[in-house]
Design a protein around this motif. Structure first.
Motif, PDB file in Angstrom:
ATOM      1  N   GLY A 198      -8.076   4.030   4.863  1.00 33.68           N
ATOM      2  CA  GLY A 198      -7.330   3.970   5.902  1.00 33.68           C
ATOM      3  C   GLY A 198      -7.650   2.944   6.993  1.00 33.68           C
ATOM      4  O   GLY A 198      -6.927   2.020   7.596  1.00 33.68           O
ATOM      5  N   LEU A 212      -7.104  -0.601   5.883  1.00 28.70           N
ATOM      6  CA  LEU A 212      -5.623  -0.895   5.907  1.00 28.70           C
ATOM      7  C   LEU A 212      -5.304  -1.307   7.393  1.00 28.70           C
ATOM      8  O   LEU A 212      -4.441  -2.300   7.626  1.00 28.70           O
ATOM      9  CB  LEU A 212      -4.903  -0.010   4.968  1.00 28.70           C
ATOM     10  N   ILE A 264      -4.030  17.688   1.257  1.00 26.45           N
ATOM     11  CA  ILE A 264      -3.574  17.767   2.604  1.00 26.45           C
ATOM     12  C   ILE A 264      -3.790  19.138   3.338  1.00 26.45           C
ATOM     13  O   ILE A 264      -3.943  19.087   4.631  1.00 26.45           O
ATOM     14  CB  ILE A 264      -2.160  17.436   2.537  1.00 26.45           C
ATOM     15  N   PHE A 287       0.717   4.186  -2.648  1.00 27.24           N
ATOM     16  CA  PHE A 287       0.590   5.391  -2.143  1.00 27.24           C
ATOM     17  C   PHE A 287       1.494   6.524  -2.825  1.00 27.24           C
ATOM     18  O   PHE A 287       1.074   7.644  -3.241  1.00 27.24           O
ATOM     19  CB  PHE A 287       0.646   5.557  -0.606  1.00 27.24           C
ATOM     20  N   LEU A 288       2.843   5.909  -3.018  1.00 29.16           N
ATOM     21  CA  LEU A 288       3.902   6.723  -3.458  1.00 29.16           C
ATOM     22  C   LEU A 288       3.660   6.738  -4.885  1.00 29.16           C
ATOM     23  O   LEU A 288       4.698   7.534  -5.531  1.00 29.16           O
ATOM     24  CB  LEU A 288       5.429   6.273  -3.203  1.00 29.16           C
ATOM     25  N   GLY A 289       2.965   5.957  -5.667  1.00 23.50           N
ATOM     26  CA  GLY A 289       2.734   6.165  -6.885  1.00 23.50           C
ATOM     27  C   GLY A 289       3.584   5.189  -7.709  1.00 23.50           C
ATOM     28  O   GLY A 289       3.773   5.452  -9.214  1.00 23.50           O
ATOM     29  N   ILE A 335      -5.971   5.710  -0.865  1.00 26.90           N
ATOM     30  CA  ILE A 335      -5.465   6.926  -0.149  1.00 26.90           C
ATOM     31  C   ILE A 335      -4.616   7.896  -0.843  1.00 26.90           C
ATOM     32  O   ILE A 335      -4.660   9.118  -0.494  1.00 26.90           O
ATOM     33  CB  ILE A 335      -4.859   6.210   1.121  1.00 26.90           C
ATOM     34  N   ALA A 349       0.750  -1.169   0.062  1.00 27.49           N
ATOM     35  CA  ALA A 349       0.162  -0.032   0.056  1.00 27.49           C
ATOM     36  C   ALA A 349       0.836   1.326  -0.016  1.00 27.49           C
ATOM     37  O   ALA A 349       0.627   2.182  -0.509  1.00 27.49           O
ATOM     38  CB  ALA A 349      -0.852  -0.055   1.199  1.00 27.49           C
ATOM     39  N   ALA A 350       2.045   1.270   0.704  1.00 24.69           N
ATOM     40  CA  ALA A 350       2.879   2.272   0.734  1.00 24.69           C
ATOM     41  C   ALA A 350       3.511   2.627  -0.810  1.00 24.69           C
ATOM     42  O   ALA A 350       3.466   3.795  -1.183  1.00 24.69           O
ATOM     43  CB  ALA A 350       4.032   2.071   1.783  1.00 24.69           C
ATOM     44  N   GLY A 385      -4.057   1.210  -1.093  1.00 21.11           N
ATOM     45  CA  GLY A 385      -3.124   2.388  -1.052  1.00 21.11           C
ATOM     46  C   GLY A 385      -3.293   3.380  -2.196  1.00 21.11           C
ATOM     47  O   GLY A 385      -3.135   4.559  -1.901  1.00 21.11           O
ATOM     48  N   VAL A 406      -9.430   9.477   3.187  1.00 21.31           N
ATOM     49  CA  VAL A 406      -8.433   8.707   4.261  1.00 21.31           C
ATOM     50  C   VAL A 406      -8.979   7.763   5.070  1.00 21.31           C
ATOM     51  O   VAL A 406      -8.603   6.787   5.143  1.00 21.31           O
ATOM     52  CB  VAL A 406      -7.739   9.887   4.929  1.00 21.31           C
ATOM     53  N   LEU A 407     -10.108   8.135   5.853  1.00 21.92           N
ATOM     54  CA  LEU A 407     -10.619   7.414   6.687  1.00 21.92           C
ATOM     55  C   LEU A 407     -11.163   6.115   6.386  1.00 21.92           C
ATOM     56  O   LEU A 407     -10.652   5.185   6.892  1.00 21.92           O
ATOM     57  CB  LEU A 407     -11.646   8.203   7.377  1.00 21.92           C
ATOM     58  N   ALA A 437      -5.824  11.419  -1.634  1.00 22.43           N
ATOM     59  CA  ALA A 437      -5.916  12.162  -0.495  1.00 22.43           C
ATOM     60  C   ALA A 437      -4.712  13.274  -0.570  1.00 22.43           C
ATOM     61  O   ALA A 437      -4.628  14.308  -0.007  1.00 22.43           O
ATOM     62  CB  ALA A 437      -5.896  11.786   1.028  1.00 22.43           C
ATOM     63  N   ARG A 438      -3.672  12.740  -1.126  1.00 25.28           N
ATOM     64  CA  ARG A 438      -2.431  13.880  -1.354  1.00 25.28           C
ATOM     65  C   ARG A 438      -2.704  15.057  -1.932  1.00 25.28           C
ATOM     66  O   ARG A 438      -2.107  15.859  -1.723  1.00 25.28           O
ATOM     67  CB  ARG A 438      -1.246  13.042  -2.127  1.00 25.28           C
ATOM     68  N   TRP A 448     -12.326  14.164   4.529  1.00 24.62           N
ATOM     69  CA  TRP A 448     -11.691  13.374   5.558  1.00 24.62           C
ATOM     70  C   TRP A 448     -12.401  11.689   5.056  1.00 24.62           C
ATOM     71  O   TRP A 448     -11.567  10.691   5.168  1.00 24.62           O
ATOM     72  CB  TRP A 448     -12.505  13.329   6.849  1.00 24.62           C
TER      73      TRP A 448
END
Lengths: 347, 354
Positions: free
Chosen positions: A317, A320, A303, A280-282, A296, A276-277, A293, A313-314, A299-300, A310
């Protein structure tokens, strides 16, 4: 097992009564029995097991919980309600491209038509759909990576531990080199290198996680094997003229790696978090793929006003977090049960 | 002790060579045209130019030759200057950073060092303290609470935790903003009469006696620090706890209790001293955790350090920058592990005489 054996009187040795094994214990063997009993008597691991069962059920029932728009479409592509970049809050009506309404929907929500239960992300991807199908993605990735890393770890570890000498030295040095990288950075880099070659899919991130994930297993299995290969039954097998491969596969491995295998399977949680990380980083899947991921990552862009958005993310998240928590709860209990140093200490 | 250090140092070249080989191997996934990006800054004007660069730098030569060129560089036939060579610190040109990778690292490093330093102190201090408390009160309330805290900690994805605290402590309340400095403070820091000694904002602000800037920098550091800490505390707590529990079962602890020492003396003098030896290895793990953690944390909080630069490069598939950063980080980690190993041997005589 004969009839006499099951009905025999408890054996007495020096004042101690040997406990008669129960039916379940006989069925699954003493090792598994000890594991299972430890798991169901610990409230934390019971919570973990319940959560895990929940995730597996959601994954299995995905086509009922969130039916794909059409049988021909790839169910892992999240259906979108238009293309507007502005996320919509939970409860907004699903106008375009809504999936068929499943049988449970009206009873549970009291509505005739689909609404976005958890809202939409930027680009109008339905978050609820993404979370439901994302459960399948998570389990698929977790199982695939754990199995592959475990196989590599088994091969490297058993060659290293069983043969020793030069083979051991070389393999150990190679293991150290892979360990010299910070895991997430290395995986991120390899995935970024692979994406242009393989296109955006699960594979670049999965391959990256496998490439930099096998070393601990190799280490642990090597140690397991070193301790088992000196035992008498291995010597006996060798005296009988068994081949190396047979000794390794039939005698050493089965006795060495039981606990390692069990513990490794629980790394699925950690692996899914790493995956997921990367997403998230693409460097993971394509935008709109059902993957937590990835969701989420939407949401970047917000921020500075997350209080307004919300739900992006919620909900993913939480999925996960609960997924990771489930595996760790079971894993923590198992580690205590399997740790020989803690054996006999009531935890 | 000396023999141990020498033995440990002898292994170093093997690891370093292996690391560079592995990174170079990852590079081979790219085509020669893409690899030429290592040596050129501008978008080439035509195919012939790319061809020339490939030939000039031997990007189509055999693996071993290329590896050597990549390590030590090559002489540019026109100018006669040496170019390239990661051993000379030339990591190529960063497309996403619009400068050389080396300059990018130099520019971004202080911010990350600042974040890491501010995180390290609470991570180690509080993490070890929590672990000791949990072990001393084994199976009592503090222990149970610490275990739940730890399990949630390592189940929490860094980016989810970061986004949640950002939601609560910035978007809702406006207390702790993302970024590294507020606009006004940034202007102060960049002004001529603000001397930059270290490029670490909090330190420079103190040295320049600008306490308003110092507080502003702290405000920005707070959320990323908390995020890095929470995830790391879980790990440190777990290791300290189990190490303490093991030490408490040793015979010498029973002896100490038997001869009537108070519980406080037993824990502080006999248990803790021995239990903290394995915890020293955590120093290495903390470095790994921080190196991994800053990538996500800096990205979430828009903090202009090495981590966010790497994340951006990876997301835009700028492989030259990504590999350069990984090489740099792997080197850092190798050095950190070396220090930890030597420290460990220093603390624990059993390791030395193995």
């Amino acid at each position: 097992m004969t009839a006499e054996a099951t009905t025999a009187k408890p054996v007495q040795i020096g004042g101690y009564t040997l406990r008669e094994p129960g039916r379940l214990e006989k069925l699954v063997g003493p090792e598994w029995y000890r594991l299972l009993r430890g798991l169901v008597t610990n409230p934390l691991s019971v919570a973990g097991i319940i959560l895990l069962t929940g995730f597996v059920l959601i994954a299995l029932a995905a086509p009922i919980l969130a039916p794909p728009i059409s049988p021909r479409a790839d169910p892992y592509n999240i259906p979108r309600d238009g293309f507007s970049p502005e996320p919509k809050p939970p409860g907004v009506e699903w106008r375009r491209n809504a999936p068929p309404v499943p049988f449970w929907y009206k009873t549970v929500t009291g509505k005739e038509q689909w609404v976005h239960l958890f809202g939409t992300a930027s680009g109008q991807f339905d978050i609820y759909y993404g979370i439901v199908w994302g459960t399948r993605t998570a389990l698929r990735v977790g199982i695939l990576v754990v199995l592959s890393t475990l196989v590599i770890g088994l091969i490297v570890g058993s060659l290293s531990g069983y043969y020793g000498g030069v083979i051991d030295d070389v393999l150990q040095r190679i293991t150290e080199i892979f360990m010299a990288f910070p895991f997430l950075l290395a995986a991120l880099t390899l995935a970024a290198v692979l994406v242009p070659r393989m296109g955006r899919s699960l594979w670049p991130a999965v391959i990256a996680l496998i490439t930099f994930g096998w070393m601990t297993y190799a280490r642990v299995i090597r140690g397991d094997i070193l301790s088992v290969k000196e035992r008498d039954f291995v010597l006996a097998a060798r005296v009988l003229g068994a081949k190396d491969s047979r000794i390794l596969l039939r005698h050493v491995l089965p006795n060495a790696v039981f606990s390692t295998m069990v513990l490794a399977s629980l790394d699925i949680g950690a692996i899914v978090l790493s995956f997921a990380a990367l997403s998230f980083l693409g460097v993971g899947t394509d935008i709109g793929y059902a993957d937590w991921g990835q969701l989420i990552a939407f949401a970047r862009a917000y921020i500075l006003n997350l209080d307004q958005y919300w739900y992006i993310v919620l909900f993913p998240g939480l999925a996960l977090l609960l997924f990771g928590l489930a595996w760790n709860l079971v894993g923590d209990a198992l580690r205590d049960i399997l740790d020989p140093k803690l054996r006999g200490v009531r935890g | 002790m000396t023999a141990y250090i020498i033995r440990r140092l002898l292994l170093l070249p093997i690891t370093v060579t292996g690391v560079t080989l592995l990174i170079f191997a990852m590079m081979q996934v790219l085509s020669p045209v893409e690899r030429s990006a290592l040596y050129i800054r501008d978008i080439p004007k035509n195919d012939a130019q790319v061809e020339r660069i490939i030939r000039q730098y031997g990007l189509d030569r055999p693996f071993v030759v290329q590896y050597w060129t990549w390590l030590v560089g090559t002489r540019n036939p026109e100018t006669g200057q040496r170019v390239g060579g990661v051993l000379r610190g030339d990591l190529g040109y960063s497309r996403t950073g619009n400068q050389t990778v080396k300059e990018l690292i130099a520019q971004r490093l202080p911010a990350t060092v600042e974040l890491a330093l501010w995180s390290m102190i609470p991570i180690i201090g509080i993490g070890i303290w929590l672990g000791i408390q949990a072990a001393v009160h084994h199976n009592e309330l503090p222990d149970q609470a610490a275990r739940v805290f730890a399990i949630i900690g390592y189940s929490f994805p860094t980016f989810v935790f970061g986004l949640l605290v950002l939601m609560l402590l910035y978007a809702k309340t406006g207390w702790f903003p993302p970024g590294r400095l507020s606009d006004w403070a940034d202007i102060v820091v960049k002004s001529a009469d603000f001397k930059r000694y270290t490029h670490i904002n909090t330190l420079d602000a103190l040295l320049n006696l600008r306490f308003d800037v110092f507080l502003d920098a702290l405000r920005h550091l707070f959320l990323p620090t908390i995020t890095l800490c929470y995830i790391q505390w879980a790990l440190l707590l777990k290791i300290t706890r189990s190490s303490m529990l093991e030490a408490m079962r040793q015979d010498y602890v029973r002896t100490a209790r038997a001869k009537g020492l108070s519980e406080k003396v037993v824990i502080n003098r006999h248990v803790r001293k021995n239990a903290l030896i394995p915890v020293a290895t955590v120093g290495g793990l903390t470095v790994v955790g921080l190196l991994n953690g800053v990538v996500i944390t800096e990205t979430v909080f828009n903090y202009p350090g090495m981590g966010s630069a790497l994340a951006r490069a990876a997301a835009s598939l700028d492989v030259v920058t990504t590999l350069g950063f990984v090489l740099f980080n792997a080197t850092l980690l190798i050095v950190a592990n070396l220090i930890v190993d030597i420290l460990y041997a220093f603390l624990d005589p059993r390791v030395r005489y193995q």
